[in-house]
Structures are given as C-alpha cells and as structure tokens.
Design an enzyme around this catalytic site. Structure first.
Site, PDB file in Angstrom:
ATOM      1  N   ASN A 119       5.102  -0.431 -10.328  1.00  0.00           N
ATOM      2  CA  ASN A 119       6.122  -1.416  -9.902  1.00  0.00           C
ATOM      3  C   ASN A 119       5.841  -2.810 -10.460  1.00  0.00           C
ATOM      4  O   ASN A 119       5.736  -3.790  -9.735  1.00  0.00           O
ATOM      5  CB  ASN A 119       6.278  -1.445  -8.372  1.00  0.00           C
ATOM      6  CG  ASN A 119       5.026  -1.913  -7.634  1.00  0.00           C
ATOM      7  OD1 ASN A 119       3.917  -1.847  -8.166  1.00  0.00           O
ATOM      8  ND2 ASN A 119       5.192  -2.377  -6.413  1.00  0.00           N
ATOM      9  N   HIS A 157      -0.602 -10.780  -3.863  1.00  0.00           N
ATOM     10  CA  HIS A 157       0.641 -11.555  -3.829  1.00  0.00           C
ATOM     11  C   HIS A 157       0.319 -13.034  -3.942  1.00  0.00           C
ATOM     12  O   HIS A 157      -0.646 -13.518  -3.340  1.00  0.00           O
ATOM     13  CB  HIS A 157       1.412 -11.304  -2.529  1.00  0.00           C
ATOM     14  CG  HIS A 157       2.074  -9.961  -2.482  1.00  0.00           C
ATOM     15  ND1 HIS A 157       3.098  -9.602  -3.347  1.00  0.00           N
ATOM     16  CD2 HIS A 157       1.869  -8.890  -1.692  1.00  0.00           C
ATOM     17  CE1 HIS A 157       3.481  -8.358  -3.074  1.00  0.00           C
ATOM     18  NE2 HIS A 157       2.748  -7.900  -2.076  1.00  0.00           N
ATOM     19  N   ASP A 196      -4.529   0.652  -2.257  1.00  0.00           N
ATOM     20  CA  ASP A 196      -3.222  -0.027  -2.246  1.00  0.00           C
ATOM     21  C   ASP A 196      -3.420  -1.538  -2.400  1.00  0.00           C
ATOM     22  O   ASP A 196      -2.717  -2.337  -1.778  1.00  0.00           O
ATOM     23  CB  ASP A 196      -2.398   0.305  -0.999  1.00  0.00           C
ATOM     24  CG  ASP A 196      -0.923  -0.072  -1.164  1.00  0.00           C
ATOM     25  OD1 ASP A 196      -0.531  -0.536  -2.259  1.00  0.00           O
ATOM     26  OD2 ASP A 196      -0.174   0.093  -0.191  1.00  0.00           O
ATOM     27  N   HIS A 225      -4.756   4.029  -6.382  1.00  0.00           N
ATOM     28  CA  HIS A 225      -3.566   3.247  -5.986  1.00  0.00           C
ATOM     29  C   HIS A 225      -3.878   1.751  -6.035  1.00  0.00           C
ATOM     30  O   HIS A 225      -4.306   1.149  -5.054  1.00  0.00           O
ATOM     31  CB  HIS A 225      -3.163   3.673  -4.562  1.00  0.00           C
ATOM     32  CG  HIS A 225      -1.834   3.143  -4.115  1.00  0.00           C
ATOM     33  ND1 HIS A 225      -1.032   3.852  -3.250  1.00  0.00           N
ATOM     34  CD2 HIS A 225      -1.174   1.996  -4.379  1.00  0.00           C
ATOM     35  CE1 HIS A 225       0.067   3.145  -3.005  1.00  0.00           C
ATOM     36  NE2 HIS A 225       0.000   2.020  -3.670  1.00  0.00           N
TER      37      HIS A 225
HETATM   38  O1  DOR Z   1       2.461  -3.149   1.181  1.00  0.00           O
HETATM   39  C1  DOR Z   1       2.819  -2.707   0.097  1.00  0.00           C
HETATM   40  N1  DOR Z   1       2.751  -3.437  -1.024  1.00  0.00           N
HETATM   41  N2  DOR Z   1       3.296  -1.459   0.035  1.00  0.00           N
HETATM   42  C2  DOR Z   1       3.845  -0.967  -1.088  1.00  0.00           C
HETATM   43  O2  DOR Z   1       4.258   0.154  -1.078  1.00  0.00           O
HETATM   44  C3  DOR Z   1       3.969  -1.796  -2.299  1.00  0.00           C
HETATM   45  C4  DOR Z   1       2.958  -2.863  -2.297  1.00  0.00           C
HETATM   46  C5  DOR Z   1       3.221  -3.923  -3.317  1.00  0.00           C
HETATM   47  O3  DOR Z   1       3.553  -3.610  -4.462  1.00  0.00           O
HETATM   48  O4  DOR Z   1       3.062  -5.110  -2.989  1.00  0.00           O
HETATM   49 ZN    ZN Z   2       3.463   2.247  -1.239  1.00  0.00          ZN
END
Ligand code: DOR
Ligand code: ZN
Length: 425
Positions: A90, A307, A303, A56
């Site tokens: 995404n 950003h 995960d 992930h």
């Molecule tokens: O905190 C998150 N960021 N959860 C997610 O499900 C998506 C992810 C993101 O793409 O930034």
């Molecule tokens: Zn997620």
C-alpha cells in the site's frame, strides 16, 4: 570479508559456545574456537537467534518518504534483530506492477541492511475491482510470492477466489486483511464496553471473523494458500483452529501490540493507540497468546506502520491507524513469553521465513548455513524513547515504557548491520 568469532553465546537458549562466521556463512560452532584473522565479539550472556523475519512491514516508499523509506525502515528492522522483511504493497504508487515491486526490491538491495521482499497488491490500486498483474510480479526480479491488499480487505468473494486460483500455479500466498467493510463503516475502535462509554463507533469482532471464515472455505475449495494478517480476536482463533484441523492451507499472524495492549488504551484519546484492526479486550489477548504458543497462530508479524506527525498527532477520528513495531517486537515477545527461545525463534524467524519462501533465512546458526543471525541481551532493560528510534516516524505505543531485552548485534550474510546495539551504516 571480515571473519567474526562470537564467543560464549547461547544458540537459541543452549549452553554457551563459540560461533565462527566467515565468507558470509557460519563456518564452525563449538567450544574454544580460535581464528587469528577474526574480529572477536564477546557474547557472554547473549543469545543467538536466527535473524528475525517480518512478514508484514510498511516501508512507505515510494510515496511517503517523509514517514519512512526503504533504507530507514531497513535500519529499524536491523536494530530490531531482523534480517528480512516483507514490504506491504500500500505505497503510492501501489505495488501492483512488476515495475514498482522491482523498484522496492532494488532499493532494499541498495540499502543492504536487511533483505527486502516486496509483497504485491492483489487488486489494481488496492481498489478491490480487478486483479493486478500477479504473474508479472511473480516473474519479475523481485520474485513476488505473497500478494496482499493490506490496509484494505479483498471483500469481493469472486475476486478472492480468482486470486487464490491464480497463485496456485506457483504456490503463491494471498495474505488477507480480514475486515468486512460494511460492518466497519466509520469504525474508530473495538466495538465493546469501552467504545460505548467513549461514544466512538465500534469495529465488531465479527467483521474480522466473518471474512476469515469465508476465506478459509474459499482456500479449501481452491486448494490454495491463505495467510491471515493481524488476527485480533478470540473468535478468529476458533475459526482458524477448526480450519487447521480440517487441513486447510492457512497460516496466520498476530502483532506484538495485539498480544499486549487492550482497547482501554483508547480512553486516553491518544491516537498513537489507533490501529486497524483495533486493540481488543483482555480475553482476546489471552486467546491470542495461547493460540500463538500452540501454533494455531503461526507467527508474530509487526505490522510496522510508520505515520508522519501530521497524520497521527491530531484528533482521534482523523488520525491514521497504525503503529511502529520493528524496533520493539522482540522485547514485547520476551515480555509476553519470557525466555522461551525456541518458541521465539519458531514464531519470529523459522516459520515466517518458510511462509515467505525466503531461503537462507530462518535457519538456526550451524556450520554451513548463511550467517543471518541476531544477538540478544536478555538481561538488559531499556526505556523506549521515540526520538531515539531509527524509524523516520515516532508513533510507537511503547513510549517511555521499560521493556526487557536489547539487540546487541545483527549479521546479514556474515556482515554486521548492527554492532554494540548501533547500526553499522
Ligand atoms: O493500522 C494499520 N495500518 N492497519 C493496516 O491495515 C494498514 C496500516 C497502514 O498502512 O498504516
Ligand atoms: Zn492490515
């Protein structure tokens, strides 16, 4: 190809021995190995693990190359001890066609630092309305086997059923971001005592648990494989425990941050701690740790969610959810579980490789296996400096924390991607 002789290394916590790497493979394992043509890597005190595999990862390319690229994320992964990562869909455009997944796969090959296995979207544009071209993505050069709308939940039960049915034909997996959207409208953090005190709208545990309960029943009905992303609550663990006891084909992951950090971090109003699903309570953390040790939760997945500064360093309510993970995951695992090397290898390499069907990864170093491995210094301690990370983003929740363990070297098919703790290219 250069040969490498790694001396005095503990393979997954065993007695020190030597490893000879030649032509992309582990050629020999044993004491007192010699090879005149090999570059010697003194690994006294280090532990060799099968290269870590992340199920992930958000790489942000195409679309947000300012936050991360396939190359920068691959470098962060290699520095974290990874040899393979699964890239979430995404992106912008969304990875919902053969064209986009092939693009990501090709960029991964060009970077050449880890194997990048694209995950395909379940629905067109992640909109939750129509199934994407799952078959075309599966048949593409990228050979997609895992599909996920991560970031969004496949909330419509009929679509979820259809997706599970569709992938059954090729033993694919639907990876669900479990979040009942009607229960999390406007949510900013975990719903509980801290959210009440701070006056922030809460994300109740039941929003996750209700979807997992529904989806294990659907997976059982269809007979397909379900994977649950970033499990975060004690209640979810109980639903999974029951489903596994019944023989449902379900696997689950937990992130490093959900194993370590609580919702009390929100008291700082520092958006670096904003993540989806949100940080939960100490009781949840205890249940998640126990579940991971037992195998009710199968794997640790990062995960990794880079950003850009303008999307993260702003008011809490406007900040994007997500935190970096690749360069710190092994240290968090060591911090939480100590030197339980077999457990770490199982949860961070062997099992994720098996779930993703990545042959050649997740195999302990032994004669004749592909040389995908990482060398860890368990005695090292390091202070996390965001500016020193290889990721293009800076949103680590561990800034200036001292964490145990350091990745000294990583090998992908016998070639070093990291040496002396530094990326090779
Ligand atoms: O905190 C998150 N960021 N959860 C997610 O499900 C998506 C992810 C993101 O793409 O930034
Ligand atoms: Zn997620």
């Amino acid at each position: 190809m250069t040969a490498y002789l790694i001396t005095g290394v503990s393979v997954v916590g065993g007695e020190p021995t030597d490893l000879l790497i030649r032509d992309g493979m582990v050629a020999a394992v044993g004491d007192g190995l010699a090879a005149d043509d090999a570059t010697v890597v003194d690994a006294t005190g280090l532990v060799a693990l099968p290269g870590l595999v992340d199920l992930h990862t958000h790489l942000r390319e195409p679309g947000r190359e300012d936050a991360e690229t396939v190359e920068s994320g691959s470098r962060a992964a290699a520095l974290g001890g990874y040899t393979a990562v699964c890239a979430m869909a995404n992106t912008s455009p969304v990875a919902d066609t053969a064209g986009v997944v092939e693009q990501v796969w090709r960029l991964g090959r060009e970077a050449g630092l880890v194997d990048v296995q694209p995950i395909g979207a379940v629905t067109v544009g992640l909109a939750g309305e129509r199934l994407a071209e799952l078959g075309a993505m599966a048949d593409s050069a990228a050979g997609v086997r895992i599909f996920s709308d991560d970031g969004h939940c496949v909330a419509d039960p009929r679509l979820m059923r259809r997706a599970l049915e569709y992938v059954k034909a090729f033993d694919g997996v639907i990876a669900q971001h479990a979040e009942e959207p009607r229960l999390t409208e406007g949510a900013q953090m975990h719903e509980g005592e801290v959210s009440t005190r701070l006056g922030l709208t809460g994300w109740p545990a039941v929003a996750e648990e209700a979807i997992i309960a529904r989806d294990v029943l659907l997976a059982e009905h269809v007979g397909s494989r379900l994977h649950v992303c970033h499990v975060s609550t004690a209640g979810s663990v109980e639903v999974l425990r029951q489903a596994k006891a019944r023989g449902v084909r379900v696997t689950a992951e937990v992130t490093p941050h959900h194993l370590l950090l609580t919702d009390a971090k929100a008291e700082s109003y520092d958006p670096v701690f904003k993540v989806n699903p949100p940080l939960r309570t100490a009781a949840d953390i205890a249940a998640l740790r126990e579940a991971l040790a037992e195998g009710v939760i199968d794997i640790i997945a990062t995960d990794h969610a880079p950003h850009a500064v303008e999307d993260k360093e702003c008011e809490w309510a406007y900040a994007r959810p997500g935190m970096l993970g690749l360069e710190t995951a092994l240290s968090i695992a060591l911090d939480v579980f100590g030197p339980r090397w077999d457990l770490i290898a199982e949860r961070m390499s062997r099992t994720p490789a098996r779930i993703a069907g990545l042959t050649g990864h997740g195999v302990d170093p032994a004669p004749g296996v592909p040389a995908n491995l990482t060398l860890v210094d368990p005695a090292a301690r390091r202070v996390i400096e965001p500016a020193e990370l290889a990721s293009r983003s800076r949103n680590t929740p561990y800034a200036r924390m001292t964490l145990p363990g350091r990745i000294v070297a990583t090998f992908l098919r016998g070639e070093p991607t990291v040496l002396d703790g530094k990326a090779v290219k």
